[in-house]
Design a protein around this motif. Structure first.
Motif: not given
Lengths: 344, 344, 344, 344
Positions: D26-45
């Motif tokens: 029932e959920v769609e994650v639309q945003v995940i924030t990180s000032r330090a990693e902005a622009g990078e893919r989550v799955d790279a981390h």
């Protein structure tokens, strides 16, 4: 040279005795026994001893053992009690790292170990080998009951306060954490890496054999009938015991005075390190060393927390046994026991 | 007594040097430096040393260091090269546990370490501190480049075969596994328990700084231009290196002859243990000890696998440095290095 | 709903099958057997299943098993071969997670497993359950030999290159690292925490049962007679296999082309993740997930290193078995297999 | 679909939220924030998310966050309090996994967290997100303070007894053991493998931020002023909390009645598992699952020991947050939370 023998040489306390006794300047290990591995070289089982140990296992033989000066039993309970009488009769000193002589009362032994004590006479002669509290009596003894690992950590941590009558007796808790080597070198499923690594659990919460031992000795030292709640936990690590000890003061007391109780009690002890008040000792700070490090806290007025850490195989077993041997043979207590803990 | 100093005393090789030098019968550690922790007691940072070390850190001071007989550098690359010339000029022996003097060619150093070598003159004087291969030359030296941990394990495992010209050169593989302490005492995210425990990964597969060191020394020893594929892996453990070394024989050779190559080459070596043919040494068998254990296999005719294990902090760093110091000061090579590995 | 049974439900692959099958939308596990624990609840042995599994163990009963649609054998070798013929005769699909049907040649089986094959007829019918290479043939089969854990990691990592004829055959090395769960849920001394934690060792260097399996399948896929040196290592971790695979190119090839071989071969594969060229996959990135992550390196021209990681209990055992089951019953291959790896 | 955002997506609770929310029906994650990693893919981390997560980090932007239905804060204290007011004003639900809203009294917050509370108005509106005790009030709330990991384990273990007025208040002890992931994904020296593996130590014995939280909630639930001694310990493992809870009964009580207190209190709870009396839950039995397992002991009459285990990142953080989200949006509480614990 002291001629020494080790009965039960395939377990962790046996091999740890070798690690400490082989370089000991006053000892020659002449015999190490194992029925199952008789004839095999010790270093085939414990490759850390390659190049420093030429011994092979033999089956235990009274004719051989009675020629020695001291015999260490690193065996399950029930073994030492059957051999000790004969050895003592031949004037061989006996140090039992098992449980056969720790509980002075044979009925209590029977209750907790599920077998009648078969050597109640020599049991009377046994002395509890905690040098910090029984140093003089040990020196005059021939049969030493080497303390359990948990009892060593708990008693050293609580005794100064109980000796001085400072704690309410009904509120004592000993929450203890042990590395897996405390369970012995035995192929049990619950000890294999996929079961015991990366996990923590308590065990024996409703009653563990070390509780009556702790209670008897603390009662003896304090002159009061001590009961405590003792909870052992299995930790995902190899060596080390961390005892977290809780009590309540009878009377208000400053942090400085609380610290002084420990600092003064252990001022002359070579193997008890009282850390600065409020410290947090880690088990790794004693890995491989015959040391108990202790730190005291008073988080709220009247609430005392004592942290006590040892290496279960050294100060909790083999190292303490060597310390006792040094006493028995009138050597300086630190002889052969100056290894520095391995950190990291 | 040899007056010794340690520059860079807050890392794992620094504290391991203390563990070995404090009980060394011919050494007095007079100085241990740390700019960041100057004024603080060493045992406040390394509680395993409580009771055995009264030293406090000082800032490195040339006036003090030049009064010593030997200075160990347990520092990142770039530090020793700036201090060594002045120390050597004052006739102080220098043993660098870092990388500054391991690569004889300053251009190769610059390529792999990303900085120009700032002491190319003393670099010429440096000797590679692997006693099993450079024992005599070490004794006559003043500046020792203590080998890297991986190179120690790999070279000791491959050199007997390459020295004898037995391997095809183009098929060499060194697959190496290291405990996390090899990465130093540094707060990097990828080294914390939730990242590095219970997991394995390779790193630096395309090129690691220890490869040119290995290749240069093996080329020198063998008299041929040796290249190998070197793959380091991070293991979820604290100490230890396991090198799995692969090669192909130029000519068919029996298992017995293969074993004899190693047995004969290392027969007189106090710190290299050639195990029975087909053994599987575990890193824990050398934990805390200055030993390299080696075992040889020939799974199929012509295919050789050598297993070589060390404690990266002992034979791979601090222990080997003490071994080199013993050479420099004409002491028996084993002085102060007889610790038995801690098992379990 | 597919009616499923698990024979041998007290080991790690058995309980992992339950973890995957209990929430599988198209499966109902109706039977799980264990002679030793018959009558006991499964969740008494595996408390992670409390609240999600009401099953109790039963003794294996052909009358019951032949009523099912599919039976998984999570048993030591020798068990499945005795039951499979009867099940197949009743049109029950069989997926063997053990070794009985992995080696097509019964003589090779006898040589490596020390027993004659007792069902050579059904062996002929068995299909090797590596969907990435035998997808179509699996769908038409009734008896699946689920691949070994090491073979899964090694074959997925090497097959694209061998299929394309790019590697010199005589230089292949598979250096593999496995978590301890790969040794099974068995109380052996060498697997307990004090032995296997904080240490690394190789085993079976001179010959391991997974080598003939790897060689047979790679030979079949490549159309050439493939031999490789396979060295398994025991890692101080619970789950995971890391295969480090070495080969030499027949012809020079750019990094981009090398990467393309893998990217194209696995482009449509839901459970093979080709990472960017030069990556270093960690086993924890697949913990609990039915994924093989692969990364390719070319450290020097012509030298290829492939890193391949799986969870030995999922893609290396139970997950792959479910993937095969999905094929057998014409379900989408990913059904019930979308768990995300647990990190940290 | 619920549009969800995660503020602070590079820590362990952030990535654990993703593991649970990505497959949530029932959920769609639309945003995940990180000032330090902005622009990078989550799955790279977090490579465990390769193939299942296409998100990239963005800098937190109120214009974006206010378009969502719910925002999770997986941030250090001090962050959520600055953003929550604006989000609530735009009718966005807020679930703070940090500490900003856990202590109802802003002065207590200031005392323990060393900073004034900057949003005391919305603090008043915050509800403590422990569904087992505040289920109805959570459903009507807009701002949830997700409980701390230690408080979850301790409160669930003690509250049934305190609620019923069965315990002497002055004797409560909570001895807690946590995996290292509880310290966050941060490169601190004391968390690296060579420091924190194979060792145990207590920390914060004299006062830890979770103590006032535990005491406030237990006081609220019981209607009495509860004080306890809370001692956290760092364990050499990745995930898991084991709380060992000690108390004394006011009145004698049978084991059966004691058990019934827990069994009845949690009979309808999907995520609290009351094990048979005298059990010893292990943390690995909840690894990766949103479950608290509890077992009760009465070692001596009147002495109660409760064992309570959770996964600190699931029921102690992200899983409980999803449970709270399900409440906020009137979904069945178990939606998306049925993962079975990973064992071994």
């Amino acid at each position: 040279m002291i001629r020494a023998g080790i009965v039960g040489g395939t377990g962790y306390t046996g091999v740890e005795l070798l690690r400490l006794l082989l370089p000991h300047p006053e000892v020659e290990v002449q015999v190490i026994t194992s029925r199952a591995e008789a004839g095999e070289r010790v270093d085939a089982h414990f490759p850390n001893l390659r190049g420093v140990c030429d011994l092979s296992y033999t089956a235990p033989d009274p004719l051989v053992l009675t020629q020695l000066d001291v015999v260490f039993f690193a065996t399950p309970h029930g073994v030492a009690m059957d051999s000790a009488p004969e050895l003592l009769a031949q004037d061989v000193r006996v140090i039992d790292l098992g449980a056969d002589f720790r509980l002075a009362n044979p009925e209590v032994f029977a209750q907790w170990y599920g077998m009648a004590h078969r050597a109640p006479d020599v049991l009377r002669e046994a002395r509890y080998g905690l040098p910090e509290y029984y140093r003089e009596i040990i020196a005059q003894s021939r049969l030493i009951a080497n303390p359990g690992c948990y009892p060593t950590a708990v008693i050293l941590g609580l005794a100064p306060l109980l000796e001085a009558g400072l704690l309410q007796q009904e509120t004592l808790v000993a929450d203890c954490k042990s590395g897996v080597s405390g369970a012995g070198r035995t192929g049990k499923v619950h000890l294999i890496v996929p079961e015991a690594a990366d996990s923590v659990n308590a065990y024996g919460v409703s009653g563990h054999r070390h509780r009556p031992e702790i209670e008897a000795i603390l009662s003896e030292i304090s002159g009061n009938n001590i009961e405590l709640q003792f909870t052992p936990h299995l930790m995902p690590m190899i060596r080390g015991i961390h005892a977290t000890l809780y009590g309540r003061l009878r009377q208000p007391m400053s942090d400085a005075n609380l610290q002084a109780v420990f600092a003064e009690r252990y001022a002359q002890e070579p193997f008890v390190d009282v850390m600065p008040f409020g410290s947090h000792p880690a088990t790794r700070s004693v890995r491989g060393a015959n040391v108990c490090r202790i730190a005291v806290h008073q988080p709220r007025p009247g609430q005392v927390v004592v942290l006590s850490v040892i290496d279960n195989l050294v100060k909790g077993a083999a190292g303490q046994a060597v310390q006792n041997m040094n006493r028995l043979f009138a050597l300086p207590e630190t002889t052969g026991l100056t290894q520095i803990a391995l950190l990291p």
